[in-house]
Design an enzyme around this catalytic site. Sequence first.
Site, PDB file in Angstrom:
ATOM      1  N   CYS A 129      -5.026  -6.038   6.935  1.00 11.42           N
ATOM      2  CA  CYS A 129      -3.827  -5.857   6.128  1.00 11.42           C
ATOM      3  C   CYS A 129      -2.624  -6.063   7.052  1.00 11.42           C
ATOM      4  O   CYS A 129      -2.761  -6.632   8.134  1.00 11.42           O
ATOM      5  CB  CYS A 129      -3.801  -4.497   5.430  1.00 11.42           C
ATOM      6  SG  CYS A 129      -3.649  -3.052   6.495  1.00 11.42           S
ATOM      7  N   ASN A 134      -2.378  -2.249   9.455  1.00 12.57           N
ATOM      8  CA  ASN A 134      -3.660  -1.637   9.800  1.00 12.57           C
ATOM      9  C   ASN A 134      -3.569  -0.109   9.820  1.00 12.57           C
ATOM     10  O   ASN A 134      -4.174   0.546  10.654  1.00 12.57           O
ATOM     11  CB  ASN A 134      -4.182  -2.188  11.129  1.00 12.57           C
ATOM     12  CG  ASN A 134      -5.634  -1.836  11.431  1.00 12.57           C
ATOM     13  OD1 ASN A 134      -5.993  -1.661  12.576  1.00 12.57           O
ATOM     14  ND2 ASN A 134      -6.474  -1.735  10.420  1.00 12.57           N
ATOM     15  N   CYS A 169      -3.234   1.584   6.387  1.00 14.93           N
ATOM     16  CA  CYS A 169      -3.585   2.062   5.042  1.00 14.93           C
ATOM     17  C   CYS A 169      -4.790   1.311   4.469  1.00 14.93           C
ATOM     18  O   CYS A 169      -5.890   1.843   4.407  1.00 14.93           O
ATOM     19  CB  CYS A 169      -2.398   1.930   4.081  1.00 14.93           C
ATOM     20  SG  CYS A 169      -1.086   3.141   4.346  1.00 14.93           S
ATOM     21  N   ARG A 170      -4.561   0.088   4.045  1.00 11.29           N
ATOM     22  CA  ARG A 170      -5.586  -0.637   3.288  1.00 11.29           C
ATOM     23  C   ARG A 170      -6.796  -1.054   4.114  1.00 11.29           C
ATOM     24  O   ARG A 170      -7.937  -0.790   3.717  1.00 11.29           O
ATOM     25  CB  ARG A 170      -4.974  -1.865   2.612  1.00 11.29           C
ATOM     26  CG  ARG A 170      -3.920  -1.497   1.582  1.00 11.29           C
ATOM     27  CD  ARG A 170      -3.197  -2.707   1.058  1.00 11.29           C
ATOM     28  NE  ARG A 170      -2.352  -3.283   2.111  1.00 11.29           N
ATOM     29  CZ  ARG A 170      -1.719  -4.439   2.016  1.00 11.29           C
ATOM     30  NH1 ARG A 170      -1.840  -5.172   0.929  1.00 11.29           N
ATOM     31  NH2 ARG A 170      -0.957  -4.873   3.009  1.00 11.29           N
ATOM     32  N   SER A 171      -6.574  -1.714   5.241  1.00 10.32           N
ATOM     33  CA  SER A 171      -7.734  -2.205   5.994  1.00 10.32           C
ATOM     34  C   SER A 171      -8.553  -1.081   6.631  1.00 10.32           C
ATOM     35  O   SER A 171      -9.788  -1.150   6.596  1.00 10.32           O
ATOM     36  CB  SER A 171      -7.333  -3.276   7.008  1.00 10.32           C
ATOM     37  OG  SER A 171      -6.345  -2.832   7.893  1.00 10.32           O
TER      38      SER A 171
END
Length: 151
Positions: free
Chosen positions: A9, A12, A14-16
Site C-alpha cells: 500500500c 505500509n 494500514c492496508r498492507s
Amino acid sequence: MTQRILFVCLGNICRSPSAEGVVRVKAAQRGINLDLDSAGTGDWHAGEPPYGPMQNAAKARGYDLSELRARVVRVEDFGDFDLIVAMDADNMANLRRMRPEGGAEVKLFTDFAPEGSGWTEVPDPYYTRDFDGALDLVEACADGLLDALSR
C-alpha cells in the site's frame, strides 16, 4: 513449494500490514504454507509499527499486527516474491513502473474479491477512518486469494 507474497500500500501502516496479518492467520487455518511480507511505495513510515487504530481493529478480530514494521518496496522484491499484491490503482501503477523484466507478477488485492462485489480498490482507512470496513474487504480478498492458491 512455499509461495512468497508481498502486500503493498502507500505507507505500509494500514492496508498492507493488515493484509499480511489476515492472510497469515487464514493460511495457517487452512494449512497453506506461505512466506508473507508487506511494504509501502512511500517511505514516510519506514520502521514504524502499523497505525494504532488499525492494530486495534485487527486485534479485535484476532489478528496481531504488533510485530510488523513498515518498509519501502525495493526492486529486489520483484525477484524475491512470486506475487506482489497492491491495495489500489496508484500503488499498482507505481509497482508496474518499478517492475523489472521478468519480475514477480503484480495484481490488485481486489482481483480476489468476491465476484460482483464491485470493489476495485481497498480504501485507505488512514483517510476514511473506516478500519472495520477495510478489514471486512481485506478478509474477503484474503479468502479469495487463498482459494485461488488452493486451485
